[in-house]
Design a protein around this motif. Structure first.
Motif, short mmCIF file in Angstrom:
data_model
loop_
_atom_site.label_atom_id
_atom_site.label_comp_id
_atom_site.label_asym_id
_atom_site.label_seq_id
_atom_site.Cartn_x
_atom_site.Cartn_y
_atom_site.Cartn_z
N LYS A 123 5.72 11.12 -7.26
CA LYS A 123 5.38 10.08 -8.22
C LYS A 123 3.91 10.13 -8.58
CE LYS A 123 8.89 6.93 -6.39
NZ LYS A 123 9.13 5.60 -5.78
N LYS A 124 3.61 9.71 -9.78
CA LYS A 124 2.22 9.63 -10.21
C LYS A 124 1.54 8.45 -9.52
CE LYS A 124 2.88 11.68 -14.77
NZ LYS A 124 2.71 11.48 -16.23
N ALA A 125 0.23 8.59 -9.35
CA ALA A 125 -0.52 7.51 -8.72
C ALA A 125 -0.53 6.29 -9.63
CB ALA A 125 -1.96 7.96 -8.46
N ARG A 126 -0.43 5.12 -9.03
CA ARG A 126 -0.54 3.90 -9.81
C ARG A 126 -1.97 3.73 -10.26
NH1 ARG A 126 2.39 0.61 -4.97
NH2 ARG A 126 4.41 1.65 -5.10
N THR A 127 -2.14 3.30 -11.49
CA THR A 127 -3.49 3.18 -12.02
C THR A 127 -4.20 1.94 -11.48
OG1 THR A 127 -2.58 2.04 -13.95
CG2 THR A 127 -2.91 4.42 -14.12
N ARG A 128 -3.45 0.90 -11.10
CA ARG A 128 -4.05 -0.30 -10.56
C ARG A 128 -3.33 -0.65 -9.26
NH1 ARG A 128 -4.65 -4.97 -14.88
NH2 ARG A 128 -5.90 -5.76 -13.15
N ALA A 129 -4.08 -1.12 -8.30
CA ALA A 129 -3.49 -1.48 -7.02
C ALA A 129 -4.13 -2.76 -6.53
CB ALA A 129 -3.68 -0.36 -6.01
N GLU A 130 -3.31 -3.67 -6.04
CA GLU A 130 -3.81 -4.92 -5.51
C GLU A 130 -4.41 -4.68 -4.14
OE1 GLU A 130 -2.07 -9.26 -4.07
OE2 GLU A 130 -0.77 -7.77 -5.02
N ALA A 131 -5.63 -5.17 -3.93
CA ALA A 131 -6.29 -5.03 -2.64
C ALA A 131 -5.78 -6.13 -1.71
CB ALA A 131 -7.80 -5.12 -2.79
N ARG A 132 -5.28 -5.73 -0.55
CA ARG A 132 -4.72 -6.68 0.41
C ARG A 132 -5.75 -7.04 1.46
NH1 ARG A 132 -1.43 -3.08 -1.69
NH2 ARG A 132 0.66 -3.68 -2.34
N ASP A 133 -5.57 -8.21 2.06
CA ASP A 133 -6.52 -8.72 3.04
C ASP A 133 -6.46 -7.87 4.31
OD1 ASP A 133 -8.26 -10.21 4.55
OD2 ASP A 133 -6.85 -11.86 4.90
N PHE A 134 -7.57 -7.24 4.66
CA PHE A 134 -7.61 -6.36 5.83
C PHE A 134 -7.27 -7.12 7.11
CE2 PHE A 134 -9.70 -4.26 9.37
CZ PHE A 134 -9.39 -2.92 9.17
N ALA A 135 -7.71 -8.37 7.21
CA ALA A 135 -7.54 -9.13 8.45
C ALA A 135 -6.09 -9.49 8.74
CB ALA A 135 -8.38 -10.41 8.41
N GLY A 136 -5.24 -9.52 7.72
CA GLY A 136 -3.85 -9.91 7.93
C GLY A 136 -2.83 -8.86 7.55
N PHE A 137 -3.30 -7.68 7.19
CA PHE A 137 -2.40 -6.63 6.73
C PHE A 137 -2.22 -5.58 7.83
CE2 PHE A 137 -1.61 -2.52 4.74
CZ PHE A 137 -0.55 -2.82 3.89
N PRO A 138 -1.00 -5.07 7.99
CA PRO A 138 0.25 -5.54 7.37
C PRO A 138 0.81 -6.73 8.12
CG PRO A 138 0.69 -3.63 8.74
CD PRO A 138 -0.79 -3.85 8.80
N ALA A 139 1.57 -7.56 7.41
CA ALA A 139 2.18 -8.73 8.03
C ALA A 139 3.29 -8.30 8.98
CB ALA A 139 2.74 -9.66 6.96
N ALA A 140 3.53 -9.11 10.01
CA ALA A 140 4.56 -8.77 11.00
C ALA A 140 5.94 -8.67 10.36
CB ALA A 140 4.57 -9.82 12.10
N THR A 141 6.15 -9.39 9.26
CA THR A 141 7.45 -9.36 8.58
C THR A 141 7.61 -8.16 7.67
OG1 THR A 141 6.51 -10.76 6.83
CG2 THR A 141 7.64 -11.87 8.65
N ASP A 142 6.58 -7.32 7.59
CA ASP A 142 6.62 -6.18 6.68
C ASP A 142 7.56 -5.09 7.18
OD1 ASP A 142 5.96 -4.94 4.36
OD2 ASP A 142 4.07 -4.12 5.04
N GLY A 143 7.78 -5.03 8.48
CA GLY A 143 8.67 -4.02 9.04
C GLY A 143 9.90 -4.67 9.65
N GLY A 144 10.99 -3.93 9.69
CA GLY A 144 12.21 -4.46 10.27
C GLY A 144 12.11 -4.53 11.79
N ALA A 145 12.98 -5.33 12.38
CA ALA A 145 12.98 -5.47 13.84
C ALA A 145 13.39 -4.18 14.52
CB ALA A 145 13.92 -6.61 14.24
N VAL A 146 14.23 -3.40 13.86
CA VAL A 146 14.67 -2.12 14.41
C VAL A 146 14.46 -1.05 13.35
CG1 VAL A 146 16.35 -3.14 15.98
CG2 VAL A 146 17.05 -2.53 13.66
N GLY A 147 14.49 0.19 13.79
CA GLY A 147 14.33 1.29 12.85
C GLY A 147 13.45 2.37 13.45
#
Length: 229
Positions: free
Chosen positions: A9-33
């Motif tokens: 895929k081509k690179a996205r031209t704009r990207a939202e900057a996420r808060d370093f102190a809280g990224f990634p959120a615990a809910t971002d990944g599944g419990a298993v996998g």
């Protein structure tokens, strides 16, 4: 173009900057996998794929690259805060390495800890935060193969020694950049989820905005979300 069975895929031209102190959120990944599944989902949701430098020859650009670089934009401090008020941007680079086409198939860290008898995975993922005190931090960098001077990836001629590199030589420089001891964070994780934390450099290592504790907390959160073992 298709790389490793999926479209490049081509690179996205704009990207939202996420808060370093809280990224990634615990809910971002599944419990298993597995790590393999989790890292693909993480990159698809949060990262943009950087294009290859334009100076690569058509043949080199058409072939699957040894190293693919994904970038996640993060921010330190309050959104919109100026640098003198504690705000700044941080880039997490995730370098996807095709092990079978790499210059080093075997992992030196695995040998040290006694894992050399394990099968070699087809991919390694390098998680890197570059030193924010370096002038070219945030730009895709390489270095001169002759004298080692840092260069922007779009440049082919070294300003110091005047050495002119071909596109194929720049991929070799990419491996040298992985070994840069000034990185604030460098960890490598094999596709099976086993990994090594190679380097953490906080304020004493030259960081202007992140402490060693900040970086370790970030890495702990990332490991939990990606199911790193």
């Amino acid at each position: 173009m298709v790389v490793n069975g999926r479209p490049l895929k081509k690179a996205r031209t704009r990207a939202e900057a996420r808060d370093f102190a809280g990224f990634p959120a615990a809910t971002d990944g599944g419990a298993v996998g597995t790590f393999r599944e989790a890292v693909r989902g993480f990159l698809a949701r949060h990262a943009r794929l950087l294009p290859l430098p334009s100076i690569f020859s058509p043949a080199a650009a058409a072939a699957p690259p040894h190293l693919l670089t994904w970038r996640v934009s993060l921010r330190v401090g309050e959104e919109g805060a100026e640098e003198d008020a504690g705000g700044c941007g941080v880039e997490l680079n995730v370098v996807e390495e095709d092990v079978l086409r790499s210059r080093s198939v075997y992992c030196d860290q695995c040998r040290v800890v006694g894992w050399s008898g394990h099968p070699v995975c087809g991919k390694r993922y390098h998680f890197i935060i570059e030193n924010d005190s370096i002038q070219m931090a945030g730009r895709r960098r390489t270095c001169c193969l002759r004298c080692g001077t840092p260069m922007a990836a779009a440049e082919s001629r070294c300003l110091l020694c005047n050495f002119d590199m071909e596109g194929e030589e720049l991929e070799e420089c990419g491996y040298l950049h992985l070994d840069d001891s000034s990185h604030l964070l460098h960890a490598v994780v094999h596709a099976n989820g086993y990994g090594h934390l190679l380097r953490v450099n906080g304020r004493e290592g030259g960081s202007r905005h992140l402490t060693g504790r900040d970086i370790m907390s970030f890495w702990d959160r990332l490991c939990k979300v990606l199911h790193v073992r």
